[in-house]
Design a protein around this motif. Structure first.
Motif, PDB file in Angstrom:
ATOM      1  N   PHE A 169      -2.151  48.098  44.754  1.00  0.00           N
ATOM      2  CA  PHE A 169      -1.980  48.781  46.024  1.00  0.00           C
ATOM      3  C   PHE A 169      -1.634  47.840  47.171  1.00  0.00           C
ATOM      4  CE2 PHE A 169      -4.967  51.225  43.423  1.00  0.00           C
ATOM      5  CZ  PHE A 169      -4.248  52.405  43.305  1.00  0.00           C
ATOM      6  N   VAL A 170      -1.149  46.648  46.847  1.00  0.00           N
ATOM      7  CA  VAL A 170      -0.720  45.701  47.873  1.00  0.00           C
ATOM      8  C   VAL A 170       0.781  45.505  47.690  1.00  0.00           C
ATOM      9  CG1 VAL A 170      -0.987  43.368  48.802  1.00  0.00           C
ATOM     10  CG2 VAL A 170      -2.976  44.568  47.861  1.00  0.00           C
ATOM     11  N   ASP A 171       1.546  45.966  48.672  1.00  0.00           N
ATOM     12  CA  ASP A 171       3.008  45.938  48.551  1.00  0.00           C
ATOM     13  C   ASP A 171       3.612  44.565  48.807  1.00  0.00           C
ATOM     14  OD1 ASP A 171       3.053  48.654  47.953  1.00  0.00           O
ATOM     15  OD2 ASP A 171       3.188  49.221  50.077  1.00  0.00           O
ATOM     16  N   ASP A 172       3.034  43.799  49.706  1.00  0.00           N
ATOM     17  CA  ASP A 172       3.559  42.485  50.028  1.00  0.00           C
ATOM     18  C   ASP A 172       3.278  41.524  48.870  1.00  0.00           C
ATOM     19  OD1 ASP A 172       2.928  39.614  51.196  1.00  0.00           O
ATOM     20  OD2 ASP A 172       4.290  40.585  52.632  1.00  0.00           O
ATOM     21  N   GLU A 173       4.324  40.898  48.354  1.00  0.00           N
ATOM     22  CA  GLU A 173       4.206  40.021  47.181  1.00  0.00           C
ATOM     23  C   GLU A 173       3.260  38.844  47.417  1.00  0.00           C
ATOM     24  OE1 GLU A 173       7.102  37.043  44.666  1.00  0.00           O
ATOM     25  OE2 GLU A 173       8.017  38.815  45.575  1.00  0.00           O
ATOM     26  N   GLU A 174       3.337  38.239  48.581  1.00  0.00           N
ATOM     27  CA  GLU A 174       2.484  37.094  48.872  1.00  0.00           C
ATOM     28  C   GLU A 174       1.014  37.518  48.988  1.00  0.00           C
ATOM     29  OE1 GLU A 174       3.292  33.143  51.319  1.00  0.00           O
ATOM     30  OE2 GLU A 174       3.013  34.881  52.649  1.00  0.00           O
ATOM     31  N   LEU A 175       0.767  38.635  49.659  1.00  0.00           N
ATOM     32  CA  LEU A 175      -0.604  39.135  49.786  1.00  0.00           C
ATOM     33  C   LEU A 175      -1.148  39.590  48.430  1.00  0.00           C
ATOM     34  CD1 LEU A 175      -0.459  41.112  53.148  1.00  0.00           C
ATOM     35  CD2 LEU A 175      -1.288  38.775  52.745  1.00  0.00           C
ATOM     36  N   ALA A 176      -0.281  40.128  47.595  1.00  0.00           N
ATOM     37  CA  ALA A 176      -0.698  40.522  46.242  1.00  0.00           C
ATOM     38  C   ALA A 176      -1.133  39.277  45.463  1.00  0.00           C
ATOM     39  CB  ALA A 176       0.425  41.248  45.512  1.00  0.00           C
ATOM     40  N   TYR A 177      -0.420  38.179  45.649  1.00  0.00           N
ATOM     41  CA  TYR A 177      -0.839  36.942  44.976  1.00  0.00           C
ATOM     42  C   TYR A 177      -2.184  36.463  45.525  1.00  0.00           C
ATOM     43  CZ  TYR A 177      -1.441  32.253  43.368  1.00  0.00           C
ATOM     44  OH  TYR A 177      -2.005  31.129  42.809  1.00  0.00           O
ATOM     45  N   VAL A 178      -2.382  36.554  46.826  1.00  0.00           N
ATOM     46  CA  VAL A 178      -3.643  36.107  47.429  1.00  0.00           C
ATOM     47  C   VAL A 178      -4.812  36.869  46.813  1.00  0.00           C
ATOM     48  CG1 VAL A 178      -5.013  36.037  49.560  1.00  0.00           C
ATOM     49  CG2 VAL A 178      -2.622  35.294  49.585  1.00  0.00           C
ATOM     50  N   ILE A 179      -4.696  38.179  46.679  1.00  0.00           N
ATOM     51  CA  ILE A 179      -5.820  38.936  46.108  1.00  0.00           C
ATOM     52  C   ILE A 179      -5.960  38.655  44.612  1.00  0.00           C
ATOM     53  CG2 ILE A 179      -4.674  41.145  45.566  1.00  0.00           C
ATOM     54  CD1 ILE A 179      -7.291  42.418  46.863  1.00  0.00           C
ATOM     55  N   GLN A 180      -4.848  38.415  43.928  1.00  0.00           N
ATOM     56  CA  GLN A 180      -4.926  38.048  42.510  1.00  0.00           C
ATOM     57  C   GLN A 180      -5.632  36.705  42.352  1.00  0.00           C
ATOM     58  OE1 GLN A 180      -3.830  40.010  39.878  1.00  0.00           O
ATOM     59  NE2 GLN A 180      -4.967  38.545  38.650  1.00  0.00           N
ATOM     60  N   ARG A 181      -5.277  35.759  43.201  1.00  0.00           N
ATOM     61  CA  ARG A 181      -5.909  34.449  43.163  1.00  0.00           C
ATOM     62  C   ARG A 181      -7.401  34.580  43.458  1.00  0.00           C
ATOM     63  NH1 ARG A 181      -5.185  29.407  41.029  1.00  0.00           N
ATOM     64  NH2 ARG A 181      -6.207  27.850  42.303  1.00  0.00           N
ATOM     65  N   TYR A 182      -7.734  35.386  44.437  1.00  0.00           N
ATOM     66  CA  TYR A 182      -9.136  35.619  44.784  1.00  0.00           C
ATOM     67  C   TYR A 182      -9.902  36.139  43.569  1.00  0.00           C
ATOM     68  CZ  TYR A 182     -13.150  37.396  47.402  1.00  0.00           C
ATOM     69  OH  TYR A 182     -14.413  37.632  47.865  1.00  0.00           O
ATOM     70  N   ARG A 183      -9.308  37.060  42.844  1.00  0.00           N
ATOM     71  CA  ARG A 183      -9.948  37.606  41.642  1.00  0.00           C
ATOM     72  C   ARG A 183     -10.069  36.550  40.545  1.00  0.00           C
ATOM     73  NH1 ARG A 183      -6.628  43.300  41.661  1.00  0.00           N
ATOM     74  NH2 ARG A 183      -7.794  44.191  43.415  1.00  0.00           N
ATOM     75  N   GLU A 184      -9.037  35.748  40.384  1.00  0.00           N
ATOM     76  CA  GLU A 184      -9.034  34.763  39.299  1.00  0.00           C
ATOM     77  C   GLU A 184      -9.993  33.603  39.553  1.00  0.00           C
ATOM     78  OE1 GLU A 184      -4.954  33.736  38.446  1.00  0.00           O
ATOM     79  OE2 GLU A 184      -4.531  35.748  37.671  1.00  0.00           O
ATOM     80  N   VAL A 185     -10.320  33.313  40.806  1.00  0.00           N
ATOM     81  CA  VAL A 185     -11.277  32.247  41.074  1.00  0.00           C
ATOM     82  C   VAL A 185     -12.710  32.780  41.175  1.00  0.00           C
ATOM     83  CG1 VAL A 185      -9.526  30.826  42.217  1.00  0.00           C
ATOM     84  CG2 VAL A 185     -11.084  32.202  43.608  1.00  0.00           C
ATOM     85  N   HIS A 186     -12.883  34.066  41.008  1.00  0.00           N
ATOM     86  CA  HIS A 186     -14.212  34.690  41.105  1.00  0.00           C
ATOM     87  C   HIS A 186     -15.235  34.022  40.177  1.00  0.00           C
ATOM     88  CE1 HIS A 186     -17.125  37.938  41.709  1.00  0.00           C
ATOM     89  NE2 HIS A 186     -17.384  37.791  40.426  1.00  0.00           N
ATOM     90  N   ASN A 232     -21.660  34.226  29.675  1.00  0.00           N
ATOM     91  CA  ASN A 232     -21.623  35.575  30.230  1.00  0.00           C
ATOM     92  C   ASN A 232     -20.656  36.504  29.501  1.00  0.00           C
ATOM     93  OD1 ASN A 232     -23.414  35.548  32.772  1.00  0.00           O
ATOM     94  ND2 ASN A 232     -22.290  33.617  32.839  1.00  0.00           N
ATOM     95  N   LYS A 233     -20.026  35.962  28.441  1.00  0.00           N
ATOM     96  CA  LYS A 233     -19.099  36.741  27.628  1.00  0.00           C
ATOM     97  C   LYS A 233     -18.039  37.441  28.493  1.00  0.00           C
ATOM     98  CE  LYS A 233     -22.573  37.486  24.032  1.00  0.00           C
ATOM     99  NZ  LYS A 233     -23.417  36.405  24.461  1.00  0.00           N
ATOM    100  N   VAL A 234     -17.428  36.638  29.371  1.00  0.00           N
ATOM    101  CA  VAL A 234     -16.350  37.140  30.221  1.00  0.00           C
ATOM    102  C   VAL A 234     -15.099  36.310  29.984  1.00  0.00           C
ATOM    103  CG1 VAL A 234     -17.856  38.119  32.005  1.00  0.00           C
ATOM    104  CG2 VAL A 234     -17.127  35.742  32.184  1.00  0.00           C
ATOM    105  N   SER A 235     -13.999  36.819  30.468  1.00  0.00           N
ATOM    106  CA  SER A 235     -12.716  36.154  30.294  1.00  0.00           C
ATOM    107  C   SER A 235     -11.942  36.224  31.608  1.00  0.00           C
ATOM    108  CB  SER A 235     -11.923  36.871  29.195  1.00  0.00           C
ATOM    109  OG  SER A 235     -10.556  36.522  29.259  1.00  0.00           O
ATOM    110  N   PRO A 236     -11.175  35.200  31.916  1.00  0.00           N
ATOM    111  CA  PRO A 236     -10.350  35.276  33.120  1.00  0.00           C
ATOM    112  C   PRO A 236      -9.270  36.357  33.016  1.00  0.00           C
ATOM    113  CG  PRO A 236      -9.820  33.298  31.878  1.00  0.00           C
ATOM    114  CD  PRO A 236     -11.002  33.923  31.216  1.00  0.00           C
ATOM    115  N   ASP A 237      -9.023  36.837  31.827  1.00  0.00           N
ATOM    116  CA  ASP A 237      -7.985  37.851  31.633  1.00  0.00           C
ATOM    117  C   ASP A 237      -8.441  39.267  31.968  1.00  0.00           C
ATOM    118  OD1 ASP A 237      -6.433  35.758  30.828  1.00  0.00           O
ATOM    119  OD2 ASP A 237      -6.289  36.368  28.739  1.00  0.00           O
ATOM    120  N   THR A 238      -9.708  39.439  32.321  1.00  0.00           N
ATOM    121  CA  THR A 238     -10.182  40.798  32.596  1.00  0.00           C
ATOM    122  C   THR A 238      -9.949  41.221  34.044  1.00  0.00           C
ATOM    123  OG1 THR A 238     -12.414  39.975  33.047  1.00  0.00           O
ATOM    124  CG2 THR A 238     -11.951  40.717  30.794  1.00  0.00           C
TER     125      THR A 238
END
Length: 181
Positions: A79-96, A67-73
């Motif tokens: 817009f998430v101020d809470d550090e733990e919640l910011a990680y949760v959404i980052q993790r969600y994106r990285e496991v997409h 699919n010519k994609v990279s996990p780095d994209t």
């Protein structure tokens, strides 16, 4: 990018719910504590490429390459101020892309569209009609069954499961094998 922003700005209930699911699961809790990242800098792509067909690592690399994609994209949360919640959404994106791999679904959910401009309108309508029928009769029912049956996909420490067969991980999570498309 706008979908990512929408998820951040409207996820005030979903993100704490996902975090709580992780906190109450042994593997999810460990992920929250250790905060692993899925990036080209953290992946040994050559090792993953060398794993046997059917393993999570080999199929993930195949998905990225096909699919010519990279996990780095995946953009970092803004817009998430809470550090733990910011990680949760980052993790969600990285496991997409791992979800695409586990679900056996291409990035557009119905496979690659034919791009040949010489295809006439009638043929295009037949193809679209067949894809809509496939969506309605096969994919949507499968997705609903799997969604109702599956456990939280953020509670999987994918980085420690590269050698695990995809079928075994699907079974563990509660995802039914995808229909042939």
């Amino acid at each position: 990018d706008m979908v990512a922003v929408l998820g951040e700005t409207t996820g005030c209930l979903a993100l704490p719910n996902l975090r709580d699911k992780m906190k109450h699961h042994p593997e999810g809790y460990r992920i929250l504590q250790e905060r692993p990242r899925i990036r080209l800098s953290t992946l040994d792509m050559a090792r993953l490429r060398g794993l046997p067909d059917g393993t999570l690592g080999r199929e993930y690399v195949r998905f990225l390459e096909d699919n010519k994609v990279s996990p780095d994209t995946r953009m970092p949360p803004k817009f998430v101020d809470d550090e733990e919640l910011a990680y949760v959404i980052q993790r969600y994106r990285e496991v997409h892309d791992l979800m695409h791999t586990l679900l056996g679904m291409p990035t557009n959910m119905l496979g690659n569209q034919t791009r040949n401009v010489e295809i006439n309108t009638v043929t295009s309508c037949i193809v679209c009609s067949r894809k809509l029928q496939l969506l309605a009769t096969e994919l949507v029912p499968w997705a609903i069954r799997s969604g109702r049956n599956a456990s939280c996909v953020l509670n999987v420490y994918y980085e420690q499961r590269w050698e695990q067969p995809v079928e075994s991980l699907r079974e563990e999570i509660g995802i039914f094998s995808p229909p042939a498309i």
